[in-house]
Motif scaffolding. Structure first.
Motif, PDB file in Angstrom:
ATOM      1  N   GLY A  93       0.800  -1.220   0.000  1.00  0.00           N
ATOM      2  CA  GLY A  93       0.000   0.000   0.000  1.00  0.00           C
ATOM      3  C   GLY A  93       0.831   1.267   0.000  1.00  0.00           C
ATOM      4  N   GLY A  94       2.152   1.131  -0.018  1.00  0.00           N
ATOM      5  CA  GLY A  94       3.027   2.295   0.043  1.00  0.00           C
ATOM      6  C   GLY A  94       3.478   2.786  -1.315  1.00  0.00           C
ATOM      7  N   LEU A  95       4.115   3.953  -1.308  1.00  0.00           N
ATOM      8  CA  LEU A  95       4.574   4.543  -2.561  1.00  0.00           C
ATOM      9  C   LEU A  95       5.656   5.574  -2.310  1.00  0.00           C
ATOM     10  CD1 LEU A  95       2.229   7.379  -3.808  1.00  0.00           C
ATOM     11  CD2 LEU A  95       2.073   6.434  -1.518  1.00  0.00           C
ATOM     12  N   ILE A  96       6.418   5.852  -3.341  1.00  0.00           N
ATOM     13  CA  ILE A  96       7.307   7.010  -3.405  1.00  0.00           C
ATOM     14  C   ILE A  96       6.605   7.987  -4.334  1.00  0.00           C
ATOM     15  CG2 ILE A  96       9.593   7.869  -3.973  1.00  0.00           C
ATOM     16  CD1 ILE A  96       9.669   5.805  -1.762  1.00  0.00           C
ATOM     17  N   PRO A  97       6.126   9.126  -3.820  1.00  0.00           N
ATOM     18  CA  PRO A  97       5.306  10.021  -4.661  1.00  0.00           C
ATOM     19  C   PRO A  97       6.106  10.710  -5.754  1.00  0.00           C
ATOM     20  CG  PRO A  97       5.730  11.018  -2.522  1.00  0.00           C
ATOM     21  CD  PRO A  97       6.278   9.619  -2.453  1.00  0.00           C
ATOM     22  N   MET A  98       5.406  11.430  -6.599  1.00  0.00           N
ATOM     23  CA  MET A  98       6.034  12.165  -7.702  1.00  0.00           C
ATOM     24  C   MET A  98       7.197  13.005  -7.186  1.00  0.00           C
ATOM     25  SD  MET A  98       5.031  12.096 -10.938  1.00  0.00           S
ATOM     26  CE  MET A  98       3.643  11.566 -11.962  1.00  0.00           C
ATOM     27  N   HIS A  99       8.363  12.804  -7.777  1.00  0.00           N
ATOM     28  CA  HIS A  99       9.532  13.565  -7.381  1.00  0.00           C
ATOM     29  C   HIS A  99      10.501  13.649  -8.546  1.00  0.00           C
ATOM     30  CE1 HIS A  99      10.722   9.370  -6.770  1.00  0.00           C
ATOM     31  NE2 HIS A  99      11.989   9.772  -6.842  1.00  0.00           N
ATOM     32  N   THR A 100      11.519  14.450  -8.378  1.00  0.00           N
ATOM     33  CA  THR A 100      12.519  14.610  -9.426  1.00  0.00           C
ATOM     34  C   THR A 100      13.904  14.720  -8.804  1.00  0.00           C
ATOM     35  OG1 THR A 100      13.259  15.997 -11.282  1.00  0.00           O
ATOM     36  CG2 THR A 100      12.204  17.121  -9.443  1.00  0.00           C
ATOM     37  N   HIS A 101      14.918  14.320  -9.567  1.00  0.00           N
ATOM     38  CA  HIS A 101      16.313  14.485  -9.160  1.00  0.00           C
ATOM     39  C   HIS A 101      16.953  15.479 -10.130  1.00  0.00           C
ATOM     40  CE1 HIS A 101      15.740  11.145  -6.465  1.00  0.00           C
ATOM     41  NE2 HIS A 101      15.355  10.378  -7.468  1.00  0.00           N
ATOM     42  N   SER A 114       7.240  -6.268  -6.218  1.00  0.00           N
ATOM     43  CA  SER A 114       7.002  -5.636  -7.514  1.00  0.00           C
ATOM     44  C   SER A 114       6.509  -4.215  -7.300  1.00  0.00           C
ATOM     45  CB  SER A 114       5.981  -6.429  -8.338  1.00  0.00           C
ATOM     46  OG  SER A 114       4.724  -6.469  -7.685  1.00  0.00           O
ATOM     47  N   ILE A 115       6.825  -3.346  -8.244  1.00  0.00           N
ATOM     48  CA  ILE A 115       6.389  -1.956  -8.176  1.00  0.00           C
ATOM     49  C   ILE A 115       5.807  -1.513  -9.511  1.00  0.00           C
ATOM     50  CG2 ILE A 115       8.048  -1.282  -6.381  1.00  0.00           C
ATOM     51  CD1 ILE A 115       9.753  -0.004  -8.541  1.00  0.00           C
ATOM     52  N   LEU A 116       4.869  -0.587  -9.426  1.00  0.00           N
ATOM     53  CA  LEU A 116       4.393   0.133 -10.607  1.00  0.00           C
ATOM     54  C   LEU A 116       5.199   1.425 -10.654  1.00  0.00           C
ATOM     55  CD1 LEU A 116       2.385   0.539 -12.962  1.00  0.00           C
ATOM     56  CD2 LEU A 116       0.834   1.608 -11.296  1.00  0.00           C
ATOM     57  N   ALA A 117       5.996   1.590 -11.682  1.00  0.00           N
ATOM     58  CA  ALA A 117       6.890   2.740 -11.774  1.00  0.00           C
ATOM     59  C   ALA A 117       6.658   3.473 -13.080  1.00  0.00           C
ATOM     60  CB  ALA A 117       8.342   2.286 -11.674  1.00  0.00           C
ATOM     61  N   LEU A 128       5.074   4.017 -18.304  1.00  0.00           N
ATOM     62  CA  LEU A 128       4.586   3.315 -17.125  1.00  0.00           C
ATOM     63  C   LEU A 128       4.824   1.815 -17.266  1.00  0.00           C
ATOM     64  CD1 LEU A 128       2.892   3.947 -14.521  1.00  0.00           C
ATOM     65  CD2 LEU A 128       0.865   3.432 -15.881  1.00  0.00           C
ATOM     66  N   LYS A 129       5.293   1.167 -16.186  1.00  0.00           N
ATOM     67  CA  LYS A 129       5.580  -0.268 -16.263  1.00  0.00           C
ATOM     68  C   LYS A 129       5.522  -0.887 -14.876  1.00  0.00           C
ATOM     69  CE  LYS A 129       7.145  -3.844 -18.755  1.00  0.00           C
ATOM     70  NZ  LYS A 129       6.484  -4.358 -19.975  1.00  0.00           N
ATOM     71  N   THR A 130       4.977  -2.103 -14.790  1.00  0.00           N
ATOM     72  CA  THR A 130       5.055  -2.874 -13.557  1.00  0.00           C
ATOM     73  C   THR A 130       6.358  -3.663 -13.581  1.00  0.00           C
ATOM     74  OG1 THR A 130       2.658  -3.063 -13.336  1.00  0.00           O
ATOM     75  CG2 THR A 130       3.987  -4.674 -12.153  1.00  0.00           C
ATOM     76  N   LEU A 131       7.198  -3.419 -12.578  1.00  0.00           N
ATOM     77  CA  LEU A 131       8.509  -4.061 -12.502  1.00  0.00           C
ATOM     78  C   LEU A 131       8.481  -5.176 -11.476  1.00  0.00           C
ATOM     79  CD1 LEU A 131      10.707  -0.820 -12.346  1.00  0.00           C
ATOM     80  CD2 LEU A 131       9.971  -2.073 -14.385  1.00  0.00           C
ATOM     81  N   LYS A 132       9.004  -6.320 -11.854  1.00  0.00           N
ATOM     82  CA  LYS A 132       9.087  -7.466 -10.957  1.00  0.00           C
ATOM     83  C   LYS A 132      10.531  -7.665 -10.512  1.00  0.00           C
ATOM     84  CE  LYS A 132       5.150  -9.642 -13.270  1.00  0.00           C
ATOM     85  NZ  LYS A 132       4.673 -10.800 -14.058  1.00  0.00           N
ATOM     86  N   LYS A 141      17.254  12.145 -16.097  1.00  0.00           N
ATOM     87  CA  LYS A 141      17.567  13.280 -15.228  1.00  0.00           C
ATOM     88  C   LYS A 141      16.494  14.369 -15.279  1.00  0.00           C
ATOM     89  CE  LYS A 141      21.187  16.822 -14.681  1.00  0.00           C
ATOM     90  NZ  LYS A 141      22.517  17.252 -15.177  1.00  0.00           N
ATOM     91  N   GLY A 142      16.050  14.779 -14.105  1.00  0.00           N
ATOM     92  CA  GLY A 142      15.163  15.929 -13.989  1.00  0.00           C
ATOM     93  C   GLY A 142      13.694  15.679 -14.237  1.00  0.00           C
ATOM     94  N   LEU A 143      13.306  14.463 -14.658  1.00  0.00           N
ATOM     95  CA  LEU A 143      11.903  14.198 -14.978  1.00  0.00           C
ATOM     96  C   LEU A 143      11.153  13.680 -13.750  1.00  0.00           C
ATOM     97  CD1 LEU A 143      12.082  12.567 -18.536  1.00  0.00           C
ATOM     98  CD2 LEU A 143      11.780  14.973 -17.909  1.00  0.00           C
ATOM     99  N   LEU A 144       9.888  14.088 -13.631  1.00  0.00           N
ATOM    100  CA  LEU A 144       9.041  13.605 -12.546  1.00  0.00           C
ATOM    101  C   LEU A 144       8.818  12.105 -12.689  1.00  0.00           C
ATOM    102  CD1 LEU A 144       6.379  16.457 -12.417  1.00  0.00           C
ATOM    103  CD2 LEU A 144       7.846  15.772 -10.504  1.00  0.00           C
ATOM    104  N   HIS A 145       8.951  11.376 -11.563  1.00  0.00           N
ATOM    105  CA  HIS A 145       8.732   9.930 -11.597  1.00  0.00           C
ATOM    106  C   HIS A 145       8.237   9.458 -10.238  1.00  0.00           C
ATOM    107  CE1 HIS A 145      12.916  10.562 -10.323  1.00  0.00           C
ATOM    108  NE2 HIS A 145      12.852   9.396  -9.692  1.00  0.00           N
ATOM    109  N   PHE A 146       7.825   8.197 -10.167  1.00  0.00           N
ATOM    110  CA  PHE A 146       7.229   7.657  -8.937  1.00  0.00           C
ATOM    111  C   PHE A 146       7.389   6.147  -8.926  1.00  0.00           C
ATOM    112  CE2 PHE A 146       4.080   7.571 -12.256  1.00  0.00           C
ATOM    113  CZ  PHE A 146       3.504   6.320 -12.124  1.00  0.00           C
ATOM    114  N   GLN A 147       7.172   5.556  -7.737  1.00  0.00           N
ATOM    115  CA  GLN A 147       7.154   4.104  -7.568  1.00  0.00           C
ATOM    116  C   GLN A 147       6.038   3.754  -6.580  1.00  0.00           C
ATOM    117  OE1 GLN A 147      10.175   5.817  -6.829  1.00  0.00           O
ATOM    118  NE2 GLN A 147      11.460   5.296  -8.560  1.00  0.00           N
ATOM    119  N   ILE A 148       5.230   2.758  -6.921  1.00  0.00           N
ATOM    120  CA  ILE A 148       4.117   2.321  -6.078  1.00  0.00           C
ATOM    121  C   ILE A 148       4.233   0.810  -5.864  1.00  0.00           C
ATOM    122  CG2 ILE A 148       1.597   2.129  -5.873  1.00  0.00           C
ATOM    123  CD1 ILE A 148       1.360   4.487  -7.833  1.00  0.00           C
ATOM    124  N   ASN A 149       4.073   0.360  -4.621  1.00  0.00           N
ATOM    125  CA  ASN A 149       4.068  -1.072  -4.351  1.00  0.00           C
ATOM    126  C   ASN A 149       2.913  -1.700  -5.137  1.00  0.00           C
ATOM    127  OD1 ASN A 149       3.557  -3.681  -3.137  1.00  0.00           O
ATOM    128  ND2 ASN A 149       4.801  -3.042  -1.401  1.00  0.00           N
TER     129      ASN A 149
END
Length: 207
Positions: A93-101, A114-117, A128-132, A141-149
């Motif tokens: 139920g957790g996630l890393i919200p929209m962020h950028t580096h 697995s995560i939905l990233a 968008l892709k589900t990663l196993k 670099k610099g683009l907004l991204h996220f990871q969701i369980n």
């Protein structure tokens, strides 16, 4: 004479290059865009080049996730080398919200769960892709991204960065954990006053 000059130059360059094999971060010194200032060579030890990411982070928070960085501030040996790493723990139920580096590309490897990233390009195309387990994904670099369980078990992932200090700006925190006036947040996000105030209360923002 010319040959002697070239030999002297080569010896000088070799000596100088040897002294610049690395620049272990001195946390007591100043930090700038290029990183920390260097520790005196006599103060450098092997421990400056070793770091452990074996312990899970604390996921008891609003995101149900933890990031354990091994950037130059935590791992002095990577200072100035253009590389670093971080561990991600994401509870069900957790996630890393929209962020950028702003300072780095990120390459993430899923080692458990697995995560939905995904990320959003500058022309607003979504990738968008589900990663196993065993999958990797790169976030430019610099683009907004996220990871969701994406499953019912804890996720462990490791991300490598093309900088010793990639920098991180999380969209939710920038909007709702800061002192940016609510009226500006409302105008720039099209959210109503009640929603903005509710989110600021959750994230600890003021104004």
């Amino acid at each position: 004479m010319l040959q002697i000059f070239f030999l002297f130059t080569l010896l000088l360059y070799s000596s100088h290059a040897s002294a610049l094999d690395f620049c272990v971060a001195d946390p007591k010194g100043p930090i700038g865009p290029s990183g920390y200032s260097c520790k005196m060579p006599a103060e450098v030890t092997v421990d400056d080049f070793v770091f452990s990411l074996g312990m899970a982070g604390n996921t008891s928070n609003i995101m149900k996730a933890a990031v354990t960085p091994a950037f130059d501030a935590q791992f002095p040996g990577v200072n100035g080398l253009g590389i670093s790493i971080a561990r991600f723990d994401i509870a069900p139920g957790g996630l890393i919200p929209m962020h950028t580096h702003p300072g780095s590309t990120e390459l993430q490897l899923v080692v458990h769960g697995s995560i939905l990233a995904g990320f959003v390009s500058s022309n607003n195309t979504v990738y968008l892709k589900t990663l196993k387990t065993g999958d990797i994904m790169v976030f430019p670099k610099g683009l907004l991204h996220f990871q969701i369980n994406a499953g019912g078990i804890p996720v462990v992932a490791f991300s490598c960065f093309s900088s010793s200090n990639p920098g991180t700006q999380t969209l939710d925190f920038a909007l709702f954990a800061s002192n940016l006036p609510s009226a500006i947040v409302e105008k720039t996000t099209f959210l109503d006053d009640a929603t903005v105030k509710k989110l600021k209360a959750v994230f600890g923002g003021t104004s």
